[in-house]
Design an enzyme around this catalytic site. Structure first.
Site, PDB file in Angstrom:
ATOM      1  N   CYS A 178      41.997  29.800  37.041  1.00  0.00           N
ATOM      2  CA  CYS A 178      42.560  31.136  36.777  1.00  0.00           C
ATOM      3  C   CYS A 178      41.687  31.967  35.846  1.00  0.00           C
ATOM      4  CB  CYS A 178      43.955  31.010  36.183  1.00  0.00           C
ATOM      5  SG  CYS A 178      45.115  30.129  37.241  1.00  0.00           S
ATOM      6  N   HIS A 216      48.123  37.735  41.546  1.00  0.00           N
ATOM      7  CA  HIS A 216      47.118  36.956  40.813  1.00  0.00           C
ATOM      8  C   HIS A 216      46.047  36.455  41.780  1.00  0.00           C
ATOM      9  CE1 HIS A 216      45.186  34.064  38.352  1.00  0.00           C
ATOM     10  NE2 HIS A 216      46.065  33.078  38.419  1.00  0.00           N
ATOM     11  N   CYS A 223      46.230  31.537  30.958  1.00  0.00           N
ATOM     12  CA  CYS A 223      46.258  30.075  30.996  1.00  0.00           C
ATOM     13  C   CYS A 223      45.436  29.603  32.188  1.00  0.00           C
ATOM     14  CB  CYS A 223      47.690  29.559  31.083  1.00  0.00           C
ATOM     15  SG  CYS A 223      48.582  30.053  32.580  1.00  0.00           S
TER      16      CYS A 223
END
Length: 375
Positions: A84, A323, A354
């Site tokens: 991520c 995302h 995160c």
């Protein structure tokens, strides 16, 4: 470090409005339109390219994207997979390259097309796998949603709390869209000028009716978790020059590790370390952009860091927008500069997220009114 410009494409749902666009096309469109708008720099000034990517790896996708964007073949390009945080790690790598004297101007950001993701086939079972392992050794490789449910229970979060957070993310995105606050950060793709995922008609009743996704006793649902997406972001970084016009300034960064099972706490550790490094108090930060992988994750981090609600994700977050993994870091920076520069005074912001597998990443940014000479 000067941030000359930061832009992004509209974010699409997996198999949605961007389903027919391969990563190279998305990136080439973004770069062509971005450099039409930037007056202080030309494509020929770019000396290196750093792009985050998770699902389209193979053949150095950053190199392919750079060539598709008509960046000269002599210019090197690197693909960075930090899950991520890939886009944020690409921006950090680009800044490090400038600080090391390897370049004066670089392109960073990320690209992700879940709609065109590579299939993962287990060579032993010959069956399709839906992700690569995220841990090894003695650490169980559990789904990030399952881990979020578990930590949410440990922190005593209620379903109504995370649904309310998700509703607020959608509401803020609606305000941003309806007031035209996203226009200065978006580059259209084939006429598309609107993110696909925000659900402006949602309400608490609808959110409360959704079933949990990862465990029967959990609280994560499709409504309070981020969707799966396609997207692209681009951040132009340049060595600081006193009289150069800039959209903002990259002042520092922090990448940390933590136990894989507590990955959603990564923003807490990274942000605390970043603030300590620069001897800053949280009150000195005017805006935070935190990736909302899950509403539960964002809510825990907000409370532990004691971030005021009015300073967090002012335009809405990934619960609403989505995302697109490798592009998200650049999208956070784009959102953050959009928010900070509306203040029309020197202001500081932090972008943080995160990372699956147990990491956290945060960067410190000053807006266009911030003077690096006072850093």
């Amino acid at each position: 470090m000067s941030i000359v410009d930061a832009k992004r494409l509209p974010i699409g749902k997996v198999n949605g409005i961007l389903r027919t666009a391969i990563p190279e096309d998305l990136y080439a469109t973004l770069i062509a339109k971005q450099f039409e708008k930037v007056e202080s720099i030309k494509l020929a000034d770019i000396e290196q390219v750093f792009l985050g990517n998770v699902m389209n790896l193979g053949g150095n996708i950053a190199r392919r994207c750079a060539l598709a964007a008509q960046i000269a073949p002599k210019i090197p390009a690197q693909t960075i997979d930090c899950q991520c945080a890939s886009g944020l790690a690409a921006i950090i790598s680009g800044a490090d390259s400038i600080l090391a004297g390897n370049a004066e101007t670089v392109l960073a950001g990320g690209i992700e097309s879940n709609s065109n993701a590579n299939l993962i086939i287990d060579r032993v079972t010959k069956k399709q796998k839906f992700r690569y392992p995220m841990t090894a050794g003695d650490f169980p490789d559990r789904d990030v949603g399952f881990l979020t449910d578990k930590l949410a229970a440990n922190f005593g979060l209620k379903r109504s709390e995370v649904d309310e957070y998700a509703f607020e993310s959608q509401r803020k995105a609606y305000v941003a869209f309806s007031k035209g606050m996203l226009k200065n950060e978006l580059i259209p793709y084939r006429g598309l000028m609107k993110d696909e995922c925000p659900r402006f008609d949602t309400n608490m009743e609808r959110l409360g009716q959704l079933r949990t996704v990862f465990s029967d006793s959990g609280i994560c649902t499709a409504g309070n978790s981020c969707p799966i997406n396609d997207g692209a972001s681009s951040v132009i970084l340049r060595k600081f020059r006193k009289n150069d016009k800039a959209a903002g300034y990259l002042l520092g960064s922090q990448l940390v590790g933590c136990r894989p099972e507590e990955f959603i706490l990564g923003p807490i550790y990274a942000t605390r370390k970043l603030l300590h490094k620069f001897n800053l108090d949280l009150e000195q930060i005017d805006a935070f952009e935190m990736n909302e992988a899950f509403a539960a994750q964002a809510l825990i981090c907000q409370r532990k860091l004691k971030i005021p609600k009015e300073k967090l994700n002012k335009l809405g977050g990934a619960i609403a927008y989505g995302h697109p993994y490798g592009a998200t870091g650049g999208i956070l920076v784009t959102h953050l500069l959009n928010v900070l520069n509306r203040l029309q005074r020197p202001a500081l912001g932090i972008a943080t997220l995160c990372v699956a597998g147990g990491m956290g990443a945060s960067i410190l940014i000053g807006n266009a009114y911030w003077s690096q000479e006072n850093d």
